[in-house]
Design an enzyme around this catalytic site. Structure first.
Site, PDB file in Angstrom:
ATOM      1  N   HIS A 123       2.816  87.438  19.607  1.00 47.93           N
ATOM      2  CA  HIS A 123       4.186  87.292  20.099  1.00 47.93           C
ATOM      3  C   HIS A 123       5.102  86.571  19.111  1.00 47.93           C
ATOM      4  O   HIS A 123       6.106  85.992  19.499  1.00 47.93           O
ATOM      5  CB  HIS A 123       4.178  86.579  21.461  1.00 47.93           C
ATOM      6  CG  HIS A 123       3.531  87.401  22.543  1.00 47.93           C
ATOM      7  ND1 HIS A 123       3.100  86.877  23.738  1.00 47.93           N
ATOM      8  CD2 HIS A 123       3.231  88.719  22.601  1.00 47.93           C
ATOM      9  CE1 HIS A 123       2.578  87.843  24.483  1.00 47.93           C
ATOM     10  NE2 HIS A 123       2.635  88.961  23.813  1.00 47.93           N
ATOM     11  N   THR A 192      -5.260  81.822  29.379  1.00 49.71           N
ATOM     12  CA  THR A 192      -4.303  82.910  29.560  1.00 49.71           C
ATOM     13  C   THR A 192      -4.421  83.482  30.964  1.00 49.71           C
ATOM     14  O   THR A 192      -5.522  83.621  31.496  1.00 49.71           O
ATOM     15  CB  THR A 192      -4.482  84.020  28.501  1.00 49.71           C
ATOM     16  OG1 THR A 192      -3.538  85.052  28.757  1.00 49.71           O
ATOM     17  CG2 THR A 192      -5.882  84.600  28.482  1.00 49.71           C
TER      18      THR A 192
HETATM   19  P1  NAD Z   1       0.697  81.863  31.468  1.00 45.78           P
HETATM   20  O1  NAD Z   1       1.667  80.742  31.628  1.00 45.78           O
HETATM   21  O2  NAD Z   1       0.962  83.136  32.151  1.00 45.78           O
HETATM   22  O3  NAD Z   1      -0.737  81.336  31.955  1.00 45.78           O
HETATM   23  C1  NAD Z   1      -1.252  80.108  31.562  1.00 45.78           C
HETATM   24  C2  NAD Z   1      -2.728  80.077  31.942  1.00 45.78           C
HETATM   25  O4  NAD Z   1      -3.280  78.878  31.386  1.00 45.78           O
HETATM   26  C3  NAD Z   1      -3.028  80.025  33.441  1.00 45.78           C
HETATM   27  O5  NAD Z   1      -4.036  80.967  33.756  1.00 45.78           O
HETATM   28  C4  NAD Z   1      -3.536  78.594  33.670  1.00 45.78           C
HETATM   29  O6  NAD Z   1      -4.505  78.501  34.709  1.00 45.78           O
HETATM   30  C5  NAD Z   1      -4.120  78.268  32.333  1.00 45.78           C
HETATM   31  N1  NAD Z   1      -4.148  76.850  32.004  1.00 45.78           N
HETATM   32  C6  NAD Z   1      -3.285  75.862  32.380  1.00 45.78           C
HETATM   33  N2  NAD Z   1      -3.644  74.692  31.828  1.00 45.78           N
HETATM   34  C7  NAD Z   1      -4.761  74.935  31.087  1.00 45.78           C
HETATM   35  C8  NAD Z   1      -5.595  74.131  30.260  1.00 45.78           C
HETATM   36  N3  NAD Z   1      -5.347  72.833  30.091  1.00 45.78           N
HETATM   37  N4  NAD Z   1      -6.650  74.722  29.634  1.00 45.78           N
HETATM   38  C9  NAD Z   1      -6.911  76.040  29.799  1.00 45.78           C
HETATM   39  N5  NAD Z   1      -6.153  76.851  30.583  1.00 45.78           N
HETATM   40  C10 NAD Z   1      -5.096  76.304  31.208  1.00 45.78           C
HETATM   41  O7  NAD Z   1       0.529  82.092  29.912  1.00 45.78           O
HETATM   42  P2  NAD Z   1       0.053  83.339  29.032  1.00 45.78           P
HETATM   43  O8  NAD Z   1      -1.090  84.037  29.689  1.00 45.78           O
HETATM   44  O9  NAD Z   1      -0.080  82.841  27.664  1.00 45.78           O
HETATM   45  O10 NAD Z   1       1.254  84.381  29.035  1.00 45.78           O
HETATM   46  C11 NAD Z   1       2.595  84.136  28.950  1.00 45.78           C
HETATM   47  C12 NAD Z   1       3.391  84.118  27.663  1.00 45.78           C
HETATM   48  O11 NAD Z   1       3.706  82.765  27.483  1.00 45.78           O
HETATM   49  C13 NAD Z   1       2.852  84.496  26.350  1.00 45.78           C
HETATM   50  O12 NAD Z   1       3.549  85.597  25.941  1.00 45.78           O
HETATM   51  C14 NAD Z   1       3.239  83.336  25.391  1.00 45.78           C
HETATM   52  O13 NAD Z   1       3.947  83.841  24.285  1.00 45.78           O
HETATM   53  C15 NAD Z   1       4.146  82.502  26.178  1.00 45.78           C
HETATM   54  N6  NAD Z   1       4.110  81.026  26.059  1.00 45.78           N
HETATM   55  C16 NAD Z   1       3.706  80.409  24.916  1.00 45.78           C
HETATM   56  C17 NAD Z   1       3.658  79.011  24.855  1.00 45.78           C
HETATM   57  C18 NAD Z   1       3.205  78.368  23.579  1.00 45.78           C
HETATM   58  O14 NAD Z   1       3.397  78.932  22.501  1.00 45.78           O
HETATM   59  N7  NAD Z   1       2.588  77.205  23.655  1.00 45.78           N
HETATM   60  C19 NAD Z   1       4.017  78.253  25.964  1.00 45.78           C
HETATM   61  C20 NAD Z   1       4.454  78.928  27.119  1.00 45.78           C
HETATM   62  C21 NAD Z   1       4.480  80.316  27.150  1.00 45.78           C
END
Ligand code: NAD
Ligand code: ZN
Length: 257
Positions: A123, A192
């Site tokens: 992404h 994820t």
């Molecule tokens: P999502 O927000 O849809 O899901 C997050 C997942 O992480 C959930 O299943 C949750 O249970 C799990 N989770 C929460 N805390 C956790 C931990 N401490 N350890 C392990 N798992 C944990 O995110 P996604 O599936 O990545 O999809 C959404 C989009 O979000 C992606 O396209 C991404 O680009 C974007 N995103 C990126 C960031 C970043 O770069 N850090 C932050 C937010 C969103």
């Protein structure tokens, strides 16, 4: 399937012990313990903002300054966030395998900062910018906080180099990710929700190629049903524990290589 994280960790370490090629597929949960909010968890970013208002090309074309300012705030947060123990454990695992690829949906660059060498960013990244209209990279050091810069080539507005909803994933990166998945022995899906396509499709694809899928996530997700091994634990706790087990097994000569 056992709910005890220790049991899942042991099974995952035993399987990793026999593996030569490993893929780690990460999402926002990977960076949660670095202080970066996820999208879909309670308190996550989409609870406070509507994605179609901020993370789409249409939103940017309508109000580039609003979208730019929001991303500037996130950029500041991500730049200040340290890689967590999970990122560091992944980087430390790399030398144990012939091939070790991190495929990430995250835009924060924390895997690279932790020392992972082969990272495929599905992404894009928030740490780079380019012109939304002509694609020219924009590499100025000093960025405005509230207004999207003007492209010196075409006069269009500059945007962060992330993939927005409704946009195509970078083709070469996606093809490389598919190739790594088809050729790996074990896939770790970490933090994820498995709800964002086509990225999430990669994990399902792995199953078709006979790859062992390990899910590391404190909560069940869309991917739980395809996982062979589940570790109900956070990334910053599970990954260092997995690294430690792997080291123990190798020192004991219990691994095949
Ligand atoms: P999502 O927000 O849809 O899901 C997050 C997942 O992480 C959930 O299943 C949750 O249970 C799990 N989770 C929460 N805390 C956790 C931990 N401490 N350890 C392990 N798992 C944990 O995110 P996604 O599936 O990545 O999809 C959404 C989009 O979000 C992606 O396209 C991404 O680009 C974007 N995103 C990126 C960031 C970043 O770069 N850090 C932050 C937010 C969103
Ligand atoms: Zn331009």
């Amino acid at each position: 399937m056992s709910a005890d994280p220790t049991d899942g960790l042991q099974r995952a370490a035993e399987r990793l012990c026999q593996a030569r090629r490993v893929v780690v597929f990460t999402g926002a949960g990977m960076s949660a313990e670095s202080g970066i909010p996820t999208f879909r968890d309670p308190g996550g970013l989409w609870e406070r903002f509507r994605p179609e208002e901020l993370a789409t090309p249409e939103a940017f074309e309508r109000d580039p300054d609003r979208v730019w300012a929001w991303y500037q705030e996130r950029r500041r947060l991500m730049e200040a966030a340290p890689p967590n123990a999970g990122h560091l454990a992944l980087a430390a695992m790399e030398p144990y395998f012939d091939e070790f690829t991190v495929i990430t949906q995250n835009i924060d660059r924390l895997h690279q900062r932790a020392g992972s060498r082969r990272v495929l960013e599905l992404h894009g990244t928030i740490l780079a910018n380019h012109c939304h209209y002509c694609g020219l990279p924009y590499e100025e050091e000093l960025l405005p906080e509230k207004t999207a810069p003007i492209c010196p080539a075409c006069g269009g507005r500059v945007r962060p180099s992330v993939v927005w909803f409704g946009e195509l994933l970078p083709e070469a990166v996606f093809t490389e990710a598919e190739h790594s998945i088809e050729n790996c022995d074990v896939l770790l899906a970490v933090g994820t929700s498995g709800e964002v396509y086509p990225a999430a499709g990669l994990v399902r694809q792995a199953k078709l190629f006979g790859v062992t899928v390990v899910e590391i996530n404190p909560k069940p997700t869309e991917l739980t049903t395809v996982a062979d091994i589940v570790v109900r634990e956070s990334a910053a706790r599970a990954l260092p524990a997995l690294l430690q087990l792997l080291r123990q097994y190798r020192q004991a000569g219990a691994c095949s290589q």
